[in-house]
Design a protein around this motif. Structure first.
Motif, PDB file in Angstrom:
ATOM      1  N   GLU A 286       0.852  -1.418  -0.174  1.00 43.54           N
ATOM      2  CA  GLU A 286      -0.062  -0.369  -0.157  1.00 43.54           C
ATOM      3  C   GLU A 286       0.776   1.494  -0.182  1.00 43.54           C
ATOM      4  O   GLU A 286       0.299   2.585  -1.082  1.00 43.54           O
ATOM      5  N   HIS A 287       1.707   0.931   0.544  1.00 41.64           N
ATOM      6  CA  HIS A 287       2.947   2.682   0.405  1.00 41.64           C
ATOM      7  C   HIS A 287       3.814   2.585   0.003  1.00 41.64           C
ATOM      8  O   HIS A 287       4.086   4.082  -0.657  1.00 41.64           O
ATOM      9  N   ALA A 289       2.718   1.000  -3.411  1.00 39.31           N
ATOM     10  CA  ALA A 289       1.559   2.101  -4.876  1.00 39.31           C
ATOM     11  C   ALA A 289       0.371   2.819  -4.106  1.00 39.31           C
ATOM     12  O   ALA A 289       0.068   3.662  -5.573  1.00 39.31           O
ATOM     13  N   GLY A 290       0.847   3.614  -3.250  1.00 39.51           N
ATOM     14  CA  GLY A 290      -0.644   4.308  -3.161  1.00 39.51           C
ATOM     15  C   GLY A 290      -1.697   4.563  -3.116  1.00 39.51           C
ATOM     16  O   GLY A 290      -3.319   5.115  -3.507  1.00 39.51           O
ATOM     17  N   LEU A 291      -2.079   3.068  -2.434  1.00 38.44           N
ATOM     18  CA  LEU A 291      -3.088   2.103  -2.680  1.00 38.44           C
ATOM     19  C   LEU A 291      -3.831   1.912  -1.589  1.00 38.44           C
ATOM     20  O   LEU A 291      -3.011   1.783  -0.939  1.00 38.44           O
TER      21      LEU A 291
END
Lengths: 318, 318
Positions: A286-287, A289-291
């Protein structure tokens, strides 16, 4: 002869008034329930997700609305991100116009998706650009030609065999990213795709989110930098890694879903390495990929999301 | 004495009916016009943009709706992209959760924005993280500390001096990107910001869209690659370039807007170079940023957009 006439008229009148009262009752109850339902749907996100089905129960003439049902079915646990979201017949995709590859591709796999009908398969499918993407942001067949990279599927073709159109759409270039062929696309990545299908066969309902990563590397002196190649005249980014976040729904009543994630470097991976070596903390993906994955459900309600170092499901598969 | 009574009653009755007919006429005309308007707004995007103002003309009690008016005013010519759009009091921003800097920041500059009230300015403002961004995707003050890079504004502080809150919001870290200090942030970039303010002073209404670029570089052997640094523990991307796309509205009735764009490398730029050296084709920025600027207006209706090698407006400024 007059009395039966009157009687008949009286009975008919009684019946008519009873029937209209009955109709009024139906109408009253229907509108009351609809209003209550509307309130519930406005308050509860899960009620919202299944609202078409609830309304279908109440409606007198059922309305088929397959497209929006599909979106709701595949995206049941929420959208990882909202940039340029595109709905295909059996998967949902978010497109990165800057890198000309997808941000993420979400699939919901059930047995029907894998088994498929007779004659459905990749034999009938061809790679082609997605003409719904503006030409300035579109990747083309020419970009991949002689690039040295495979046209790698994000939503795997083998996961979408229910209809030929489902399979065909996985060959659109929005669902394709440059992958190292030998030792990755035909090696470890293929193993991971087979593993996901095995999970589907064993558990019946699996949600998969797949995408590229552009991970920074330490440059020494406490500096970090991101570096990746661009191929073709459209400048298609070659991801440094690929991720798959997998959520397996439990077959037990009220059972918690199980979640795990893999990150594989876009490079030749030795045959002797196992998938287990590439298990990864979901928060790390998440960090970078920004997702945000499966945000529709609290992490505490998911079994396994905090145990990235070993896979619980794995024991079932050797 | 009876007749005048009757007469009075008759007149009163006549007046009342005339008045109610008048009211009915108003009501009829109002609802008719509203329906026509609604149709127009559904068909025409420009009518949609100014719809609150049109309705304000028709309403009996006017309703202030400043926030949505602001969004419509600043984004009049369309959104460059739609990823994580954030509305601030005097600018609109799209946030890149993967790189932890903005995709773009849009401003609409008029004289009032620049002149400002007494005491309004950067003296009262401090850099601070935007807590509305989820912590996993947020840049912090610690990321910039000892990084060797300036905290560079995208929407310039000097452009938002109408109210102190406008100025303060430009110091939120969502509007900040790592910029080389000497020779860039305090040099050429500053000159470009001053130039935009001069345009505003001369022409009255200027739209500016500012953002980072991560441009690929030729690696020889016909290969291209993207490379950029990441700073801090949150991993904030250091852009290789910054762009500004500028649209100047004409003061002439039915005059075409004028459009030009600049791309500056995020590096020390010699003092003797002029802004003219950094003029750039807008389509090139769109290609590398994955954005589409001012799509609400046809390119053929814009003066200057196809002449990237020289600036027409420039001659007015030496």
């Amino acid at each position: 002869m007059r009395r039966p006439w009157h009687l008949l008229l009286g009975v008919a009148f009684g019946l008519a008034s009873a029937f209209s009262c009955f109709l009024a009752g139906i109408y009253f109850q229907h509108s009351h329930a609809t209003r209550q339902l509307q309130q519930l749907i406005q308050q509860d996100v899960y009620a919202y997700y299944i609202s078409p089905k609830i309304f279908a129960v109440f409606s007198f003439f059922s309305v088929a609305n397959e497209t929006s049902n599909n979106m709701q079915r595949i995206m049941k646990y929420g959208f990882p991100g909202l940039d340029d979201v595109r709905l295909y017949s059996d998967f949902v995709l978010s497109y990165d116009r800057r890198n000309r590859v997808a941000h993420w591709v979400c699939e919901h796999l059930q047995l029907a998706n894998l088994q498929g009908a007779r004659g459905v398969g990749r034999a009938g499918a061809t790679y082609r650009p997605d003409l719904s993407v503006p030409s300035n942001f579109r990747s083309t067949l020419a970009d991949y030609k002689h690039s040295g990279f495979d046209r790698g599927h994000l939503a795997a073709a083998g996961n979408h065999r229910e209809q030929q159109v489902h399979c065909n759409e996985t060959f659109l270039l929005t669902n394709i990213a440059p992958q190292v062929g030998q030792g990755f696309n035909s090696g470890a990545w293929n193993k991971l795709e087979i593993y996901v299908r095995e999970l589907t066969q064993n558990f019946g309902s699996v949600y998969v989110c797949t995408g590229p990563l552009f991970k920074p590397r330490a440059q020494g002196n406490r500096k970090w930098s991101v570096e990746y190649q661009m191929i073709g005249s459209s400048m298609v980014a070659v991801p440094t890694h690929f991720f798959k976040v997998i959520m397996v729904e439990s077959r037990l009543p009220l059972g918690k879903p199980y979640m795990e994630a893999y990150v594989l470097p876009n490079a030749p991976i030795p045959d002797q390495s196992t998938l287990r070596d590439f298990l990864c903390d979901i928060r790390e993906i998440e960090h970078f990929a920004g997702l945000h994955f499966f945000q529709g459900i609290r992490r505490s309600a998911i079994f396994g999301s905090n145990y990235p170092s070993e896979s619980q499901v794995f024991r079932d598969f050797a």
